[in-house]
Design a protein around this motif. Sequence first.
Motif, PDB file in Angstrom:
ATOM      1  N   TYR A 668       5.401  -5.347  -7.090  1.00 47.89           N
ATOM      2  CA  TYR A 668       5.517  -3.981  -6.150  1.00 47.89           C
ATOM      3  C   TYR A 668       5.210  -4.366  -4.907  1.00 47.89           C
ATOM      4  CZ  TYR A 668       0.508  -3.503  -6.893  1.00 47.89           C
ATOM      5  OH  TYR A 668      -0.988  -3.812  -6.900  1.00 47.89           O
ATOM      6  N   GLU A 685       5.967   1.042  -3.874  1.00 48.44           N
ATOM      7  CA  GLU A 685       7.405   0.671  -4.380  1.00 48.44           C
ATOM      8  C   GLU A 685       7.423  -0.354  -5.468  1.00 48.44           C
ATOM      9  OE1 GLU A 685       9.578  -1.037  -1.133  1.00 48.44           O
ATOM     10  OE2 GLU A 685      11.561  -1.122  -2.172  1.00 48.44           O
ATOM     11  N   LEU A 687       9.321  -3.164  -7.284  1.00 53.10           N
ATOM     12  CA  LEU A 687      10.446  -4.265  -7.186  1.00 53.10           C
ATOM     13  C   LEU A 687      10.528  -4.767  -8.631  1.00 53.10           C
ATOM     14  CD1 LEU A 687       8.686  -5.942  -3.999  1.00 53.10           C
ATOM     15  CD2 LEU A 687      10.233  -4.014  -3.994  1.00 53.10           C
ATOM     16  N   TYR A 701      14.765  -1.316  -7.265  1.00 55.53           N
ATOM     17  CA  TYR A 701      13.801  -0.781  -6.389  1.00 55.53           C
ATOM     18  C   TYR A 701      13.447   0.875  -6.954  1.00 55.53           C
ATOM     19  CZ  TYR A 701      15.635  -4.333  -3.275  1.00 55.53           C
ATOM     20  OH  TYR A 701      16.367  -5.259  -2.910  1.00 55.53           O
ATOM     21  N   TYR A 705       6.035   4.050  -6.936  1.00 51.26           N
ATOM     22  CA  TYR A 705       5.745   3.065  -8.184  1.00 51.26           C
ATOM     23  C   TYR A 705       5.031   3.849  -8.899  1.00 51.26           C
ATOM     24  CZ  TYR A 705       4.130  -0.936 -10.856  1.00 51.26           C
ATOM     25  OH  TYR A 705       3.584  -1.655 -11.805  1.00 51.26           O
ATOM     26  N   GLU A 757      15.714  -1.672   2.463  1.00 49.63           N
ATOM     27  CA  GLU A 757      14.586  -0.810   2.027  1.00 49.63           C
ATOM     28  C   GLU A 757      14.267   0.435   2.983  1.00 49.63           C
ATOM     29  OE1 GLU A 757      11.689  -3.401  -0.494  1.00 49.63           O
ATOM     30  OE2 GLU A 757      13.185  -4.824   0.372  1.00 49.63           O
ATOM     31  N   SER A 798      15.446   5.674  -7.235  1.00 48.76           N
ATOM     32  CA  SER A 798      15.605   4.273  -7.643  1.00 48.76           C
ATOM     33  C   SER A 798      16.867   3.810  -6.975  1.00 48.76           C
ATOM     34  CB  SER A 798      15.987   4.173  -9.235  1.00 48.76           C
ATOM     35  OG  SER A 798      17.146   4.614  -9.439  1.00 48.76           O
TER      36      SER A 798
END
Lengths: 831, 357
Positions: A668, A685, A687, A701, A705, A757, A798
């Motif tokens: 993350y 976020e 990952l 992504y 999170y 991103e 996402s």
Amino acid sequence: MFKHEIKKVLILGSGPSSIGNETELDSAAFQMMVALKKNGIKTLIIDNNPFSLTMTEVQAANTFVKEINLKNVLEVLKKAKPDAIIPTVGGLRAIHITQELLNQGILKELNVKIIGISEAALKTVNDSNRMKTVINQSNEPCIPSKIVNNESEAFDVVRQIGFPIIVKPINQKDSAKRRVCKNTDELSYFLDNSFNDQNKKFIVEKSVVGFKQIEMVGIRDENGTKILINGLENVDAVGVHSGDSIVVSPIQTLTDIEYQNLRTATFKIMENLEIVGVCHLQFALSTKDNLYFITKINPLVNQSTAFSARATGYPLVYTCTNLMLGKQLNEIQLPEKYNHLTPIMEPSLDHVVIKIPIWPFENIPQASQRLNTVMKSVGSTVGVGRTVEEALLKALRSSQFSPRDILPSMKNLDNDELINRLIHPQSNRLLVLIESIRRGYQVDDLEELTKINKFYFYKLKKLLEIEELIINHPMELNTIEHAHKFGFGDGMMAETWHIPIQKVREIYHQYNEYPTYKSIESSAGELKQNIESFYSSFEKENESYKESQKTALVIGRGGNKLGPNTAADYYTAEVLIQLHKLGYKTVVMNNNPNAVSLSPQISDKQYIEPIQLGDILNIIELEEPVRVFVPGNRHFLMKQLKKYKELNVQILPPDQDTGVILPKNVSYALNFFVTNENNYFISSEKLISNLNNDLDHVTNYEMPYGDIDDNQLIQNIKESYTHIDKSNWIGLVQILFNEKNNGESEYVGIRPLRLTETIFLSKATGINWIRELVKFYTKRFDSKIIDELNTNQDRIASMRATFPFKQLNLYIDHGNSSQEIGAKLKFRLKD
Amino acid sequence: MATRYLILEDGTSYKGKAFGSESTTTGEIIVNSNMLGYQEIITNQIYHNQIITFTQPSIGNTGINHKSFESIITNAKGIIVREYSNISTNRLGNLTLDRFLKQHNIPGIAGIDTRELTHRIRRNSSMKASIVDVNDEHAFDQLNASVLTNQQVKQVSTKAPFPNTGDGYNIILIDFGLKYGILRRLAELDCNVIVMPWNTSNKEIMDLDPDGVILSTGPGSPKDLPESVLNMIRETQEKIPMFSMGLGHELFALANGAETYKLNVEHHGSNHPIRQIITNQIIYASQSQGYAVDPKSIKHDQLLITFVDLVNGTVQGIRHRDFPSFSVQFSPDGGPGPEDTVDLFEEFLENVSSQRR
């Protein structure tokens, strides 16, 4: 005849980028939205492409972030109740959904109109039988073909249409068994081995492989007025997908008689289909027998129509949007900079535009590089010039073969392989053609081997003569003058002569030689208009002048390739929009014909030029920008530009090379906005890697999170600050963490937030971070924006990368981030 | 390639590269904006006296082919291009544009910023120009002193009648500077065509028992032709269906009491929208005109305007109210240019068939 009943329309978006769908559809949708707004019509859009500029520019309340499928479109139709839907800027997916909605009677039931495409045209898309009927009704030729049940029937057909033929099983999925037969023996052999199954049926079709491939783009209004916007000549013959061919506009090697036949045929088809808007046709043409066939009818926006608009300067989307609202060609009010006659003048060009494809094989070496009827290129670049040589070389210098602005060589290819590649085209086709001329192959032989018109070999020969001149007569004004006229860049001469580029420039500047810029417009100099789209040439008259005292130059990413791909272009467009809002006159340099950043509404001035140092300096010397922005990674270029201290250059995001990544896995990240005074935490976020938590394989992504607990978050933020402070970085910064098996997390790296991103961060937080970056670098950043961050979000965004593997006929489960072609965006509620 | 100069009446001089014939030439400079069809343009008799600037930058790409002649004897005074190609596509593989121009004594000059030149020509009204070896004062003096002939039609028209035989209607084609495209279209319609010199009288026409008469396109001003031509038109239109084009159209208008004038900027191209008044349709046609019919002078009890150019407002077609005769300013046969207007030949034959006893 404005249709007042239409107040609200739904545009079906184009979805994630893929091969054959870059940013041209988004660019068209964006321009369409602007034109609709001018007509007082509200635009709704459904799309799940995070890199769609249209989605950003349409009000949030009117965007539907959903996968584009029948179910979701239906849902939107019922909920938002638009008066009409527009399927023509969403590619084939949008067409198929609309076909389905029409067939099921849903549109009638909901009282929703289809605009931009007639019903007849809609039904023709991807229906080869119906297409044949349309062509026959129009008294135009389509490729003769017939279904046969046995060998003797097959030979009967051949007697009518002659060899060569293509024999293919009726079941399309059985595509491996498709065969070109040039004579009786080949056909007998093929059939002997294929008719063993009694029930099998075959299609016998005349083969047009090796024919000239020509495309025509026309428009038509409700009253039946038709204009041919552009003719495109494919340098490669039929057999190579037009998206993989070098394309030249205007058409160079047809006689007027041949050209007019195709123009008339285009108009007859458009009349038959009652097109209101744009239509793109493809032809296979044999100059020898004066024979042609219509091979494709595309009544929608695609890369060929986008290229045509770029090549001619004709305001195609703006005009077509008005046509679909029922206006006639002579009633359309264009934005002020255009001459009022432009929509109704059939374009006539006094420049040449050439497109060169970019293939993804560097990033996906497993794919077959053989070019055939299935498109493989993921991007393209264009060169514009006053001559074919100039345009060709500028296109080549724009394509990403050569960051150092030199002509790459293929001298390592052995002769057999060279001949093989001449006969069976592969990627980097142009370089192979150049190499064959270097080795002294005769033009007539090359024409025979490649089926490419000898005209182009003469042009390449000319370019090599100039290359010789550069080698043999260094640092002479005469050499530079010749080189410039044929499209060679200063960087190439500097490289050849082993001197700094500035030295080359001094040689011709002392004779007061500077490039002239010419307008890309559609009347060949006849109409007075202030079109702000230019290309360079070295001629007598210059048409472009310094834009303002407060100009910002944005250097575009050039042609798309895998990796950041279309995200970089979206980013460029956003930077331009934001700079404009901050009061700058914006100038963009780019050479991707599909670029949304080149849409005329997005910047004050566009230069279609190679993104090479010499070309950039030329524009900087003319425009004297107070700021230069370079979105995307161009390491070599940046190092060169940085040498010019007086330039106020800003690369966005900062160079990825400077990132510090420990050789560990990652799970993350935390994203920060870092100013000189403060570090602002924006979002966590997740990952998701499809291979061992390896950073290169992170292609999914999630934001925020969800699984991180508050204490850990606070601790991670604290830790991040120390890394940020050590790095001296500013702007958007990403701190990477790995969650170990024991639940603890460890710091694994720091890097500037990547393009893709950054866009994802904007979508997830609802704050335009590109805007904030631009504000920050122009010293207008206000930290109040941070207060707008909603820390208590109830939804999770996402983003999932998409890959071109299937289109390249590969069975690969997961790709890495340098193989991404697009992405899907999705929102869901927190569990 | 030798260096040569293009010099203009306004004092401008351009350095370029010679191709085609090496002779010195003087003519009226015009711009042609067709993207293809250089062979048709160069061989069109209408360019007698004129030097043609091509806006399409690359000329010569398809060589010279037998289908694209608009006349065999070519009278253009010179051509100006950005660039030319030495391509041959004829079966002997030897006829390039360069060689063709040499054969017909037409000088060319390449390497010119034709876009700048186009802007200049459009700003000025009609200008003379020369292609010369030396751009000194003497050359400019000669250019300024030169007088272009106004006897163009006499020079380009056939001296003796000749036929282009067919099984269909008997059409008399008056040659003011015949464009072969007209013959091609009539051949497609099986007409029996007899081409006659420009000064043919009504009696000579009637003696050939015609079904219809066509007045061809041609070079120069309609007012340079004698009254006898207008008399021929007046007498013929009363008896026989007539279809006139280009210079023929201008003469047809003059014969019916209208006036013509010289355009400030000549128009040669096929990009202008032309409205057909009766259907409200917009079409595109091959246009090459230096003169136009003055709409204010048209006697509406005799003539009806049928086509109008939407860019410069010029009259592009008229029809006689009392007789089955009509005319168009553009070249309905295309060559080069769109085929949007070829059905006018069929319309003419419909007139012919309904008149035929």
